[in-house]
Motif scaffolding. Structure first.
Motif, PDB file in Angstrom:
ATOM      1  N   ARG A  16      71.138  45.451  20.377  1.00 30.11           N
ATOM      2  CA  ARG A  16      71.510  44.966  21.701  1.00 30.11           C
ATOM      3  C   ARG A  16      72.947  44.459  21.713  1.00 30.11           C
ATOM      4  O   ARG A  16      73.492  44.095  20.671  1.00 30.11           O
ATOM      5  CB  ARG A  16      70.567  43.835  22.139  1.00 30.11           C
ATOM      6  CG  ARG A  16      69.155  44.325  22.397  1.00 30.11           C
ATOM      7  CD  ARG A  16      68.247  43.234  22.884  1.00 30.11           C
ATOM      8  NE  ARG A  16      66.958  43.769  23.303  1.00 30.11           N
ATOM      9  CZ  ARG A  16      65.932  43.023  23.666  1.00 30.11           C
ATOM     10  NH1 ARG A  16      66.035  41.710  23.667  1.00 30.11           N
ATOM     11  NH2 ARG A  16      64.788  43.575  24.052  1.00 30.11           N
ATOM     12  N   THR A 188      65.203  48.088  13.962  1.00 29.27           N
ATOM     13  CA  THR A 188      64.323  47.789  15.093  1.00 29.27           C
ATOM     14  C   THR A 188      64.780  48.590  16.302  1.00 29.27           C
ATOM     15  O   THR A 188      65.978  48.725  16.555  1.00 29.27           O
ATOM     16  CB  THR A 188      64.331  46.285  15.443  1.00 29.27           C
ATOM     17  OG1 THR A 188      65.615  45.908  15.951  1.00 29.27           O
ATOM     18  CG2 THR A 188      63.994  45.439  14.227  1.00 29.27           C
ATOM     19  N   THR A 190      63.996  49.231  20.532  1.00 30.21           N
ATOM     20  CA  THR A 190      63.371  48.611  21.699  1.00 30.21           C
ATOM     21  C   THR A 190      63.124  49.572  22.853  1.00 30.21           C
ATOM     22  O   THR A 190      62.567  49.175  23.869  1.00 30.21           O
ATOM     23  CB  THR A 190      64.253  47.452  22.193  1.00 30.21           C
ATOM     24  OG1 THR A 190      65.595  47.948  22.404  1.00 30.21           O
ATOM     25  CG2 THR A 190      64.309  46.324  21.154  1.00 30.21           C
ATOM     26  N   SER A 191      63.547  50.832  22.698  1.00 33.25           N
ATOM     27  CA  SER A 191      63.323  51.833  23.736  1.00 33.25           C
ATOM     28  C   SER A 191      63.563  53.215  23.150  1.00 33.25           C
ATOM     29  O   SER A 191      64.219  53.350  22.106  1.00 33.25           O
ATOM     30  CB  SER A 191      64.285  51.609  24.915  1.00 33.25           C
ATOM     31  OG  SER A 191      65.612  51.940  24.526  1.00 33.25           O
ATOM     32  N   CYS A 218      59.313  48.899  15.945  1.00 35.72           N
ATOM     33  CA  CYS A 218      59.623  49.245  17.331  1.00 35.72           C
ATOM     34  C   CYS A 218      58.732  48.493  18.303  1.00 35.72           C
ATOM     35  O   CYS A 218      57.736  47.878  17.916  1.00 35.72           O
ATOM     36  CB  CYS A 218      59.493  50.755  17.551  1.00 35.72           C
ATOM     37  SG  CYS A 218      57.793  51.361  17.547  1.00 35.72           S
ATOM     38  N   ILE A 219      59.105  48.579  19.581  1.00 31.26           N
ATOM     39  CA  ILE A 219      58.311  47.997  20.659  1.00 31.26           C
ATOM     40  C   ILE A 219      57.782  49.125  21.539  1.00 31.26           C
ATOM     41  O   ILE A 219      58.556  49.950  22.028  1.00 31.26           O
ATOM     42  CB  ILE A 219      59.168  47.049  21.520  1.00 31.26           C
ATOM     43  CG1 ILE A 219      59.602  45.822  20.722  1.00 31.26           C
ATOM     44  CG2 ILE A 219      58.387  46.602  22.764  1.00 31.26           C
ATOM     45  CD1 ILE A 219      60.528  44.895  21.491  1.00 31.26           C
ATOM     46  N   TYR A 241      54.235  43.993  23.657  1.00 29.05           N
ATOM     47  CA  TYR A 241      55.537  44.653  23.632  1.00 29.05           C
ATOM     48  C   TYR A 241      56.684  43.675  23.863  1.00 29.05           C
ATOM     49  O   TYR A 241      57.385  43.723  24.886  1.00 29.05           O
ATOM     50  CB  TYR A 241      55.564  45.780  24.667  1.00 29.05           C
ATOM     51  CG  TYR A 241      54.347  46.671  24.591  1.00 29.05           C
ATOM     52  CD1 TYR A 241      53.824  47.072  23.358  1.00 29.05           C
ATOM     53  CD2 TYR A 241      53.695  47.104  25.745  1.00 29.05           C
ATOM     54  CE1 TYR A 241      52.706  47.874  23.283  1.00 29.05           C
ATOM     55  CE2 TYR A 241      52.579  47.917  25.671  1.00 29.05           C
ATOM     56  CZ  TYR A 241      52.085  48.291  24.437  1.00 29.05           C
ATOM     57  OH  TYR A 241      50.977  49.091  24.360  1.00 29.05           O
ATOM     58  N   VAL A 243      59.931  41.337  21.604  1.00 34.23           N
ATOM     59  CA  VAL A 243      60.703  41.246  20.361  1.00 34.23           C
ATOM     60  C   VAL A 243      60.011  40.308  19.378  1.00 34.23           C
ATOM     61  O   VAL A 243      59.938  40.596  18.177  1.00 34.23           O
ATOM     62  CB  VAL A 243      62.135  40.748  20.667  1.00 34.23           C
ATOM     63  CG1 VAL A 243      62.862  40.375  19.380  1.00 34.23           C
ATOM     64  CG2 VAL A 243      62.917  41.811  21.419  1.00 34.23           C
TER      65      VAL A 243
END
Length: 260
Positions: A16, A188, A190-191, A218-219, A241, A243
């Motif tokens: 991010r 990691t 996230t999408s 992952c989420i 879902y 962090v």
């Protein structure tokens, strides 16, 4: 000490940007990890066009507007010349999306119990009245599942692209250096877009081997599916879902691996 700091000295990719990475990085540090902040996706509004303006002028004709991310909320409101307009009823996916909407002075009237498109549709359809008209602002890479499912159920759906997703060039170089130098232990995602952009760099520079030494977390099922499409093993994917749950799931994996 090791039990209280399960990520001790582990270098964790935080995919991010600086503004969004703070809470994520703090969580990694709380467990002894070292956050490696490299934004794998960035967003920019597209230039305003007739399609966007037509939708804005017709806001009062819609029964619902659906926001699927906080980025969508922020970008949509940036197109409103006079601040908050009188919106139709609002449905959102995700806690963060709901929070950002509240900051704009708007209350979501529908939030699904699980923050994925499939669950959203299953829970949202029963409350839609026949012949409803729905607006979905979105990014250029967003899935079409919600619009397709609602349309098939007889809802009139208008989708409008308001922003584009891209990989910053600086991030491309950082990912290359990080992997080539072995400066990361846990990846990691996230999408699905974070996966695509990361793998774009891996392919370009032939970094499959150093990546194979990393733990992958992952989420969400859609992100996990994307990782599997690249032939990657997913070591941690939580049922919730967020962090926080992803980090906890990663810690659980590390604990189990240490017992083998």
């Amino acid at each position: 000490m090791l039990n209280s700091l399960p990520l001790l000295d582990k270098k964790v990719l935080v995919p991010r940007g600086k503004d969004q990475a703070k809470s994520f990085s703090q969580l990694v540090e709380r467990f002894g990890g070292i956050p490696v902040e490299i934004p794998l996706i960035a967003f920019r509004p597209i230039a305003s066009n007739e399609r966007i303006q037509d939708c804005l002028r017709a806001l009062d004709t819609y029964d619902w507007i659906i926001f699927t991310s906080n980025v969508t909320v922020e970008t949509f409101f940036s197109f409103l010349e006079d601040g908050v307009a009188v919106l139709p009823k609002v449905a959102v996916i995700g806690k963060k999306t709901e929070e950002v909407l509240k900051e704009k002075g708007v209350q979501a009237e529908f939030v699904p119990s699980v923050y994925v498109a499939e669950e959203f549709v299953e829970e949202f359809l029963p409350i839609l009245e026949g012949g409803s008209k729905v607006l979905i602002p979105k990014g250029n890479l967003a899935r079409e599942y919600i619009a397709t499912a609602l349309t098939e159920a007889g809802t009139q759906v208008d989708e409008v692209i308001i922003y584009e997703t891209y990989l910053p060039e600086e991030s491309r170089l950082k990912v290359r250096g990080m992997l080539a130098d072995g400066e990361v232990d846990i990846l990691t995602f996230t999408s699905p877009s974070t996966v695509d952009h990361f793998m774009e760099v891996v392919k370009e520079f032939g970094l499959y081997e150093p990546m194979s030494n990393c733990i992958v977390s992952c989420i969400g099922p859609v992100t996990e599916k994307k990782l599997h499409e690249y032939g990657l093993t997913v070591h941690a994917s939580p049922k919730e879902y967020t962090v926080k749950d992803m980090i906890n799931s990663t810690i659980d994996f590390l604990k189990k691996a240490s017992l083998k």
